[in-house]
Scaffold this motif. Structure first.
Motif, PDB file in Angstrom:
ATOM      1  N   GLN A   1       0.859  -1.189   0.000  1.00  0.00           N
ATOM      2  CA  GLN A   1       0.000   0.000   0.000  1.00  0.00           C
ATOM      3  C   GLN A   1       0.893   1.236   0.000  1.00  0.00           C
ATOM      4  O   GLN A   1       2.031   1.182   0.475  1.00  0.00           O
ATOM      5  CB  GLN A   1      -0.895   0.010   1.240  1.00  0.00           C
ATOM      6  CG  GLN A   1      -1.831  -1.190   1.330  1.00  0.00           C
ATOM      7  CD  GLN A   1      -2.202  -1.534   2.754  1.00  0.00           C
ATOM      8  OE1 GLN A   1      -2.594  -0.668   3.522  1.00  0.00           O
ATOM      9  NE2 GLN A   1      -2.061  -2.802   3.130  1.00  0.00           N
ATOM     10  N   SER A   2       0.386   2.331  -0.526  1.00  0.00           N
ATOM     11  CA  SER A   2       1.191   3.556  -0.548  1.00  0.00           C
ATOM     12  C   SER A   2       0.322   4.798  -0.407  1.00  0.00           C
ATOM     13  O   SER A   2      -0.792   4.853  -0.936  1.00  0.00           O
ATOM     14  CB  SER A   2       2.001   3.649  -1.850  1.00  0.00           C
ATOM     15  OG  SER A   2       1.133   3.734  -2.973  1.00  0.00           O
ATOM     16  N   LEU A   3       0.841   5.755   0.333  1.00  0.00           N
ATOM     17  CA  LEU A   3       0.207   7.069   0.455  1.00  0.00           C
ATOM     18  C   LEU A   3       0.704   7.894  -0.718  1.00  0.00           C
ATOM     19  O   LEU A   3       1.845   8.338  -0.739  1.00  0.00           O
ATOM     20  CB  LEU A   3       0.597   7.702   1.795  1.00  0.00           C
ATOM     21  CG  LEU A   3       0.143   9.133   2.066  1.00  0.00           C
ATOM     22  CD1 LEU A   3      -1.360   9.268   1.924  1.00  0.00           C
ATOM     23  CD2 LEU A   3       0.603   9.566   3.451  1.00  0.00           C
ATOM     24  N   ARG A   4      -0.151   8.077  -1.721  1.00  0.00           N
ATOM     25  CA  ARG A   4       0.315   8.631  -2.988  1.00  0.00           C
ATOM     26  C   ARG A   4       0.323  10.156  -3.050  1.00  0.00           C
ATOM     27  O   ARG A   4       1.278  10.754  -3.496  1.00  0.00           O
ATOM     28  CB  ARG A   4      -0.547   8.077  -4.126  1.00  0.00           C
ATOM     29  CG  ARG A   4      -0.031   8.491  -5.489  1.00  0.00           C
ATOM     30  CD  ARG A   4      -0.907   7.972  -6.591  1.00  0.00           C
ATOM     31  NE  ARG A   4      -0.361   8.368  -7.875  1.00  0.00           N
ATOM     32  CZ  ARG A   4      -1.082   8.606  -8.959  1.00  0.00           C
ATOM     33  NH1 ARG A   4      -2.394   8.473  -8.905  1.00  0.00           N
ATOM     34  NH2 ARG A   4      -0.518   8.967 -10.080  1.00  0.00           N
ATOM     35  N   ARG A   5      -0.763  10.794  -2.608  1.00  0.00           N
ATOM     36  CA  ARG A   5      -0.832  12.254  -2.761  1.00  0.00           C
ATOM     37  C   ARG A   5      -1.867  12.843  -1.828  1.00  0.00           C
ATOM     38  O   ARG A   5      -2.759  12.156  -1.321  1.00  0.00           O
ATOM     39  CB  ARG A   5      -1.151  12.644  -4.204  1.00  0.00           C
ATOM     40  CG  ARG A   5      -2.415  11.998  -4.764  1.00  0.00           C
ATOM     41  CD  ARG A   5      -2.696  12.434  -6.188  1.00  0.00           C
ATOM     42  NE  ARG A   5      -3.787  11.673  -6.769  1.00  0.00           N
ATOM     43  CZ  ARG A   5      -4.425  12.014  -7.880  1.00  0.00           C
ATOM     44  NH1 ARG A   5      -4.077  13.116  -8.527  1.00  0.00           N
ATOM     45  NH2 ARG A   5      -5.407  11.265  -8.358  1.00  0.00           N
ATOM     46  N   VAL A   6      -1.743  14.154  -1.620  1.00  0.00           N
ATOM     47  CA  VAL A   6      -2.663  14.898  -0.767  1.00  0.00           C
ATOM     48  C   VAL A   6      -2.785  16.311  -1.332  1.00  0.00           C
ATOM     49  O   VAL A   6      -1.849  16.833  -1.932  1.00  0.00           O
ATOM     50  CB  VAL A   6      -2.152  14.935   0.699  1.00  0.00           C
ATOM     51  CG1 VAL A   6      -0.757  15.539   0.780  1.00  0.00           C
ATOM     52  CG2 VAL A   6      -3.108  15.699   1.594  1.00  0.00           C
ATOM     53  N   ALA A   7      -3.956  16.918  -1.175  1.00  0.00           N
ATOM     54  CA  ALA A   7      -4.173  18.296  -1.632  1.00  0.00           C
ATOM     55  C   ALA A   7      -5.085  19.013  -0.650  1.00  0.00           C
ATOM     56  O   ALA A   7      -5.910  18.382   0.029  1.00  0.00           O
ATOM     57  CB  ALA A   7      -4.787  18.314  -3.035  1.00  0.00           C
ATOM     58  N   GLN A   8      -4.910  20.315  -0.588  1.00  0.00           N
ATOM     59  CA  GLN A   8      -5.699  21.151   0.311  1.00  0.00           C
ATOM     60  C   GLN A   8      -6.376  22.275  -0.484  1.00  0.00           C
ATOM     61  O   GLN A   8      -5.862  22.718  -1.516  1.00  0.00           O
ATOM     62  CB  GLN A   8      -4.790  21.801   1.374  1.00  0.00           C
ATOM     63  CG  GLN A   8      -3.945  20.833   2.165  1.00  0.00           C
ATOM     64  CD  GLN A   8      -4.697  20.204   3.309  1.00  0.00           C
ATOM     65  OE1 GLN A   8      -5.778  20.644   3.685  1.00  0.00           O
ATOM     66  NE2 GLN A   8      -4.112  19.165   3.899  1.00  0.00           N
ATOM     67  N   VAL A   9      -7.509  22.740   0.014  1.00  0.00           N
ATOM     68  CA  VAL A   9      -8.176  23.905  -0.570  1.00  0.00           C
ATOM     69  C   VAL A   9      -8.889  24.642   0.564  1.00  0.00           C
ATOM     70  O   VAL A   9      -9.360  24.017   1.519  1.00  0.00           O
ATOM     71  CB  VAL A   9      -9.167  23.479  -1.688  1.00  0.00           C
ATOM     72  CG1 VAL A   9     -10.319  22.668  -1.127  1.00  0.00           C
ATOM     73  CG2 VAL A   9      -9.673  24.686  -2.465  1.00  0.00           C
ATOM     74  N   SER A  10      -8.923  25.972   0.474  1.00  0.00           N
ATOM     75  CA  SER A  10      -9.559  26.748   1.543  1.00  0.00           C
ATOM     76  C   SER A  10     -10.086  28.071   1.011  1.00  0.00           C
ATOM     77  O   SER A  10      -9.717  28.510  -0.087  1.00  0.00           O
ATOM     78  CB  SER A  10      -8.552  27.028   2.678  1.00  0.00           C
ATOM     79  OG  SER A  10      -7.490  27.835   2.211  1.00  0.00           O
ATOM     80  N   VAL A  11     -10.968  28.696   1.793  1.00  0.00           N
ATOM     81  CA  VAL A  11     -11.479  30.029   1.495  1.00  0.00           C
ATOM     82  C   VAL A  11     -11.438  30.845   2.783  1.00  0.00           C
ATOM     83  O   VAL A  11     -11.418  30.280   3.882  1.00  0.00           O
ATOM     84  CB  VAL A  11     -12.928  29.989   0.947  1.00  0.00           C
ATOM     85  CG1 VAL A  11     -12.965  29.368  -0.438  1.00  0.00           C
ATOM     86  CG2 VAL A  11     -13.854  29.239   1.896  1.00  0.00           C
ATOM     87  N   SER A  12     -11.427  32.167   2.665  1.00  0.00           N
ATOM     88  CA  SER A  12     -11.424  33.007   3.864  1.00  0.00           C
ATOM     89  C   SER A  12     -12.828  33.126   4.451  1.00  0.00           C
ATOM     90  O   SER A  12     -13.009  33.288   5.660  1.00  0.00           O
ATOM     91  CB  SER A  12     -10.868  34.396   3.533  1.00  0.00           C
ATOM     92  OG  SER A  12     -11.648  35.018   2.534  1.00  0.00           O
ATOM     93  N   LYS A  13     -13.831  33.052   3.574  1.00  0.00           N
ATOM     94  CA  LYS A  13     -15.232  33.065   3.998  1.00  0.00           C
ATOM     95  C   LYS A  13     -16.026  32.275   2.965  1.00  0.00           C
ATOM     96  O   LYS A  13     -15.694  32.270   1.782  1.00  0.00           O
ATOM     97  CB  LYS A  13     -15.762  34.494   4.108  1.00  0.00           C
ATOM     98  CG  LYS A  13     -15.641  35.290   2.819  1.00  0.00           C
ATOM     99  CD  LYS A  13     -16.060  36.728   3.003  1.00  0.00           C
ATOM    100  CE  LYS A  13     -15.858  37.523   1.704  1.00  0.00           C
ATOM    101  NZ  LYS A  13     -16.235  38.937   1.846  1.00  0.00           N
TER     102      LYS A  13
END
Length: 309
Positions: A137-149
């Protein structure tokens, strides 16, 4: 010249959608270079322009999690779909996605070094799972997204469990509109993203190397028309403009009606809500993107075709 194997022909066929013999010819013409062969097929009209593979060539799960104005997506791969249905594996993906959301890290290596609630690091738990389950098994990738409001909205296509599946999408909506307005809008846009596979939010954000590759293909096609150079140049510019429009999220036609650009759908929702809404980002993870796995029966079919040619 690189050896043209059954596996190479198989990979080109999966990527291009062209027939086996056309793929073999393309590889002969390009000395076994798969990337060049894809372009060769497209210039000959034997492969769809900008074909996006929907094949999930690796198993495992994509996990998504949100907390108001932020969201995270993670992909963890396994060798078989059987393991993806394993409760231990699902719990691991779910916990790692939560850790990603809380930590805000956007790098798989950094995520692997984060502490895990069960003790040790994420990597330690993953290593133990490999030994216990008996499959890599492998941890391949991660991504983040956000907004201020506003709101981050998540969506999972082909869900195996809440927040886990084969395609995970996050949508970032910046606005002062209430959640009961943003949530359904975000879900519809997320479903569009899952189906339409945009390459970027805006046309200007599409990778420059990809644009240049499309330009080279369009130029070769246009040159075959025999038209004057100035007409050929306009044909190329038109082809690139069409490619960018069809592959940028905001200019894509909304899959719900196939006639309204996504940007207009968002603008109308904001007008109806009495508060401007901006679609500022998204994440789309499809399980196994860019990873190939062997399919022995089909490889044998290709081998027979290559041997007969």
């Amino acid at each position: 010249m690189a050896e043209i194997t059954a596996a190479t022909v198989k990979e080109l066929r999966e990527r291009s959608g062209a027939g086996m013999m056309d793929c073999k010819k393309a590889l002969n013409e390009t000395h076994g270079d798969i990337e060049a062969a894809v372009d060769w097929l497209r210039t000959k009209g034997l492969a769809a322009a900008a074909k996006k593979s929907s094949r999930t060539a690796a198993e495992g799960l994509v996990g998504v999690a949100v907390a108001g104005t932020k969201g995270a997506a993670v992909e963890v791969n396994s060798e078989t779909d059987f393991v993806a249905k394993n409760e231990r594996f699902q719990d691991f993906v779910r916990s790692v996605t939560a850790i990603a959301l809380e930590s805000g890290v956007a790098d798989a290596g950094a995520l692997a070094n984060q502490a895990h609630p069960s003790g040790g690091s994420v990597q330690d738990v993953l290593t133990n799972n490999i030994a216990t389950i008996g499959e890599n098994q492998s941890l391949r990738r991660v991504a983040q997204v956000s907004v201020s409001k506003g709101l981050i909205v998540d969506y999972v296509h082909n869900a195996a469990a809440p927040g886990l599946g084969k395609i995970g999408v996050l949508v970032a909506l910046e606005s002062e509109a209430p959640a009961d307005v943003l949530q359904p809008l975000g879900k519809q846009i997320a479903m569009h993203i899952a189906a339409a596979f945009p390459l970027a939010l805006k046309a200007d954000d599409i990778d420059a190397d990809l644009i240049e590759r499309e330009r080279a293909i369009a130029a070769e096609k246009a040159a075959e028309s025999g038209k004057p150079a100035e007409i050929v140049a306009k044909m190329v510019d038109g082809a690139i403009a069409k490619f960018a429009k069809e592959n940028a999220l905001l200019s894509q036609l909304f899959v719900m009606d196939n006639k309204t650009p996504v940007a207009d759908v968002v603008a109308k929702a904001g007008k109806d809500a009495g508060a401007a809404i901006a679609l500022t980002g998204y994440v789309r993870f499809q399980l196994g993107e860019g990873i190939e796995k062997e399919e022995s029966d089909f490889a044998a079919e290709v081998a027979a075709a290559v041997g007969a040619a």
